[in-house]
Design an enzyme around this catalytic site. Structure first.
Site, PDB file in Angstrom:
ATOM      1  N   PRO A   1      38.001  30.770 -36.230  1.00  0.00           N
ATOM      2  CA  PRO A   1      39.053  30.861 -35.206  1.00  0.00           C
ATOM      3  C   PRO A   1      38.604  30.290 -33.864  1.00  0.00           C
ATOM      4  CG  PRO A   1      38.766  32.978 -36.332  1.00  0.00           C
ATOM      5  CD  PRO A   1      37.618  32.104 -36.727  1.00  0.00           C
TER       6      PRO A   1
ATOM      7  N   GLU B   1      30.533  38.925 -39.093  1.00  0.00           N
ATOM      8  CA  GLU B   1      31.110  38.830 -37.741  1.00  0.00           C
ATOM      9  C   GLU B   1      30.933  37.443 -37.140  1.00  0.00           C
ATOM     10  OE1 GLU B   1      33.050  41.357 -36.664  1.00  0.00           O
ATOM     11  OE2 GLU B   1      32.472  42.003 -38.684  1.00  0.00           O
TER      12      GLU B   1
ATOM     13  N   ARG C   1      44.899  15.308 -50.826  1.00  0.00           N
ATOM     14  CA  ARG C   1      46.181  14.675 -51.114  1.00  0.00           C
ATOM     15  C   ARG C   1      46.414  13.425 -50.278  1.00  0.00           C
ATOM     16  NH1 ARG C   1      50.232  16.102 -48.005  1.00  0.00           N
ATOM     17  NH2 ARG C   1      51.821  16.121 -49.623  1.00  0.00           N
TER      18      ARG C   1
ATOM     19  N   ASP D   1      54.547   8.801 -45.484  1.00  0.00           N
ATOM     20  CA  ASP D   1      54.534   7.812 -44.402  1.00  0.00           C
ATOM     21  C   ASP D   1      55.918   7.678 -43.782  1.00  0.00           C
ATOM     22  OD1 ASP D   1      51.935   7.349 -45.265  1.00  0.00           O
ATOM     23  OD2 ASP D   1      52.581   5.780 -46.651  1.00  0.00           O
TER      24      ASP D   1
HETATM   25  C1  4FM Z   1      35.062  32.579 -40.093  1.00  0.00           C
HETATM   26  C2  4FM Z   1      35.013  34.905 -40.587  1.00  0.00           C
HETATM   27  C3  4FM Z   1      33.692  32.586 -39.924  1.00  0.00           C
HETATM   28  C4  4FM Z   1      33.671  34.914 -40.412  1.00  0.00           C
HETATM   29  C5  4FM Z   1      35.726  33.743 -40.419  1.00  0.00           C
HETATM   30  C6  4FM Z   1      33.013  33.755 -40.074  1.00  0.00           C
HETATM   31  C7  4FM Z   1      39.531  31.058 -39.699  1.00  0.00           C
HETATM   32  C8  4FM Z   1      40.743  30.649 -39.142  1.00  0.00           C
HETATM   33  C9  4FM Z   1      39.056  32.406 -39.892  1.00  0.00           C
HETATM   34  C10 4FM Z   1      37.192  33.791 -40.592  1.00  0.00           C
HETATM   35  N1  4FM Z   1      38.868  29.962 -40.021  1.00  0.00           N
HETATM   36  N2  4FM Z   1      40.756  29.338 -39.159  1.00  0.00           N
HETATM   37  N3  4FM Z   1      41.713  31.406 -38.655  1.00  0.00           N
HETATM   38  N4  4FM Z   1      37.800  32.521 -40.397  1.00  0.00           N
HETATM   39  O1  4FM Z   1      39.755  33.367 -39.604  1.00  0.00           O
HETATM   40  O2  4FM Z   1      39.616  28.914 -39.704  1.00  0.00           O
HETATM   41 CL1  4FM Z   1      31.305  33.760 -39.856  1.00  0.00          CL
END
Ligand code: 4FM
Length: 248
Positions: free
Chosen positions: A89, A116, A154, A169
């Protein structure tokens, strides 16, 4: 294209090449997916991949060394210059433009985290970009990695049939899609819009563009902000809003 994903749950990610368009690409040899488990790169008897966060707090953090070793191994399995992308995120938005960029490369390394977070020094030293699928929190990066693999696969030249890629396209690039209908002509009192039954392909294309413009304006104004609409497109959008106000 060769994709290597570093993940504690390789069997989860590998399922993405079992189904549909991505499955076909993998079968045809246009896409290869391999997974590396950082646990296989640990050196202690307990095969430890995580540890407690410096500074305290809840949860665990993925350790540097097993990820660095797995990524080094991954680099040996893809062409030189292939980007290393971590899904989280904290990343910039993954979008169709990013998918197109990766589809034109010969290799890609994806890093899916758990717990985490990942030791920041690993991200600094070994990761080229962090990308996010959206503003929500999952329990790991595996599902985002699978989404990236699907979106990229894809777009690899030759993966979609001619019909499928013609759509891609289309002039509605950057807009939401228009509504779709199939048989029957009426179901539970709901009819297919008359224009779609007319056989008039010019009117149909214009109706679809109007719907795409209208839906994008109502649901995703941020998409329209990035486009500069032509005069005919602005007229179609005004017609859409007018007809909506009329209760049509
Ligand atoms: C990513 C948890 C890394 C732990 C997550 C670690 C996420 C998102 C997401 C969770 N990834 N877009 N939204 N990842 O929530 O890409 Cl260490």
């Amino acid at each position: 294209m060769q994709i290597v994903t570093v993940t504690l749950f390789p069997q989860m990610v590998e399922t993405v090449v079992e189904y549909g368009v991505v499955g076909r690409a993998a079968k045809n040899g246009m896409l290869s997916l391999k997974c590396l488990n950082p646990r296989d790169f640990t050196t202690d008897v307990h095969r430890t991949v995580d540890d407690r966060p410096y500074g305290g707090g809840p949860g665990m953090v993925m350790k540097y060394e097993p990820l660095a070793s797995a990524l080094r191994c991954a680099r040996g399995q893809v062409p030189a210059g292939s980007p290393v992308v971590c899904l989280s995120p904290q990343g910039r938005a993954f979008d169709q433009q990013a998918a197109r960029r990766f589809a034109n490369m010969d290799g890609l390394i994806l890093l899916s985290g758990r717990y985490e977070g990942i030791d920041e020094r690993l991200l600094e030293a070994e990761v080229d970009e962090e990308l996010s699928l959206g503003d929500f929190v999952l329990s790991g990066g595996e599902i985002p990695a699978m989404a990236v693999i699907d979106a990229v696969a894809r777009l690899i030249p030759g993966v979609l049939g001619d019909d499928e890629s013609a759509q891609r396209d289309s002039f509605m690039d950057g807009l939401l899609d228009h509504p779709h209908y199939t048989r029957p002509e009426e179901v539970d009192g709901r009819r297919v819009p008359e224009v779609l039954l007319s056989g008039d392909h010019r009117r149909i294309a214009e109706w679809r563009l109007k719907q795409a413009l209208g839906r994008s304006y109502l649901r995703r104004p941020d998409l329209l902000d990035r486009l500069s609409l032509t005069n005919p497109q602005r007229r179609l959008l005004e017609e859409f809003l007018q007809e909506r106000d009329d209760g049509l």
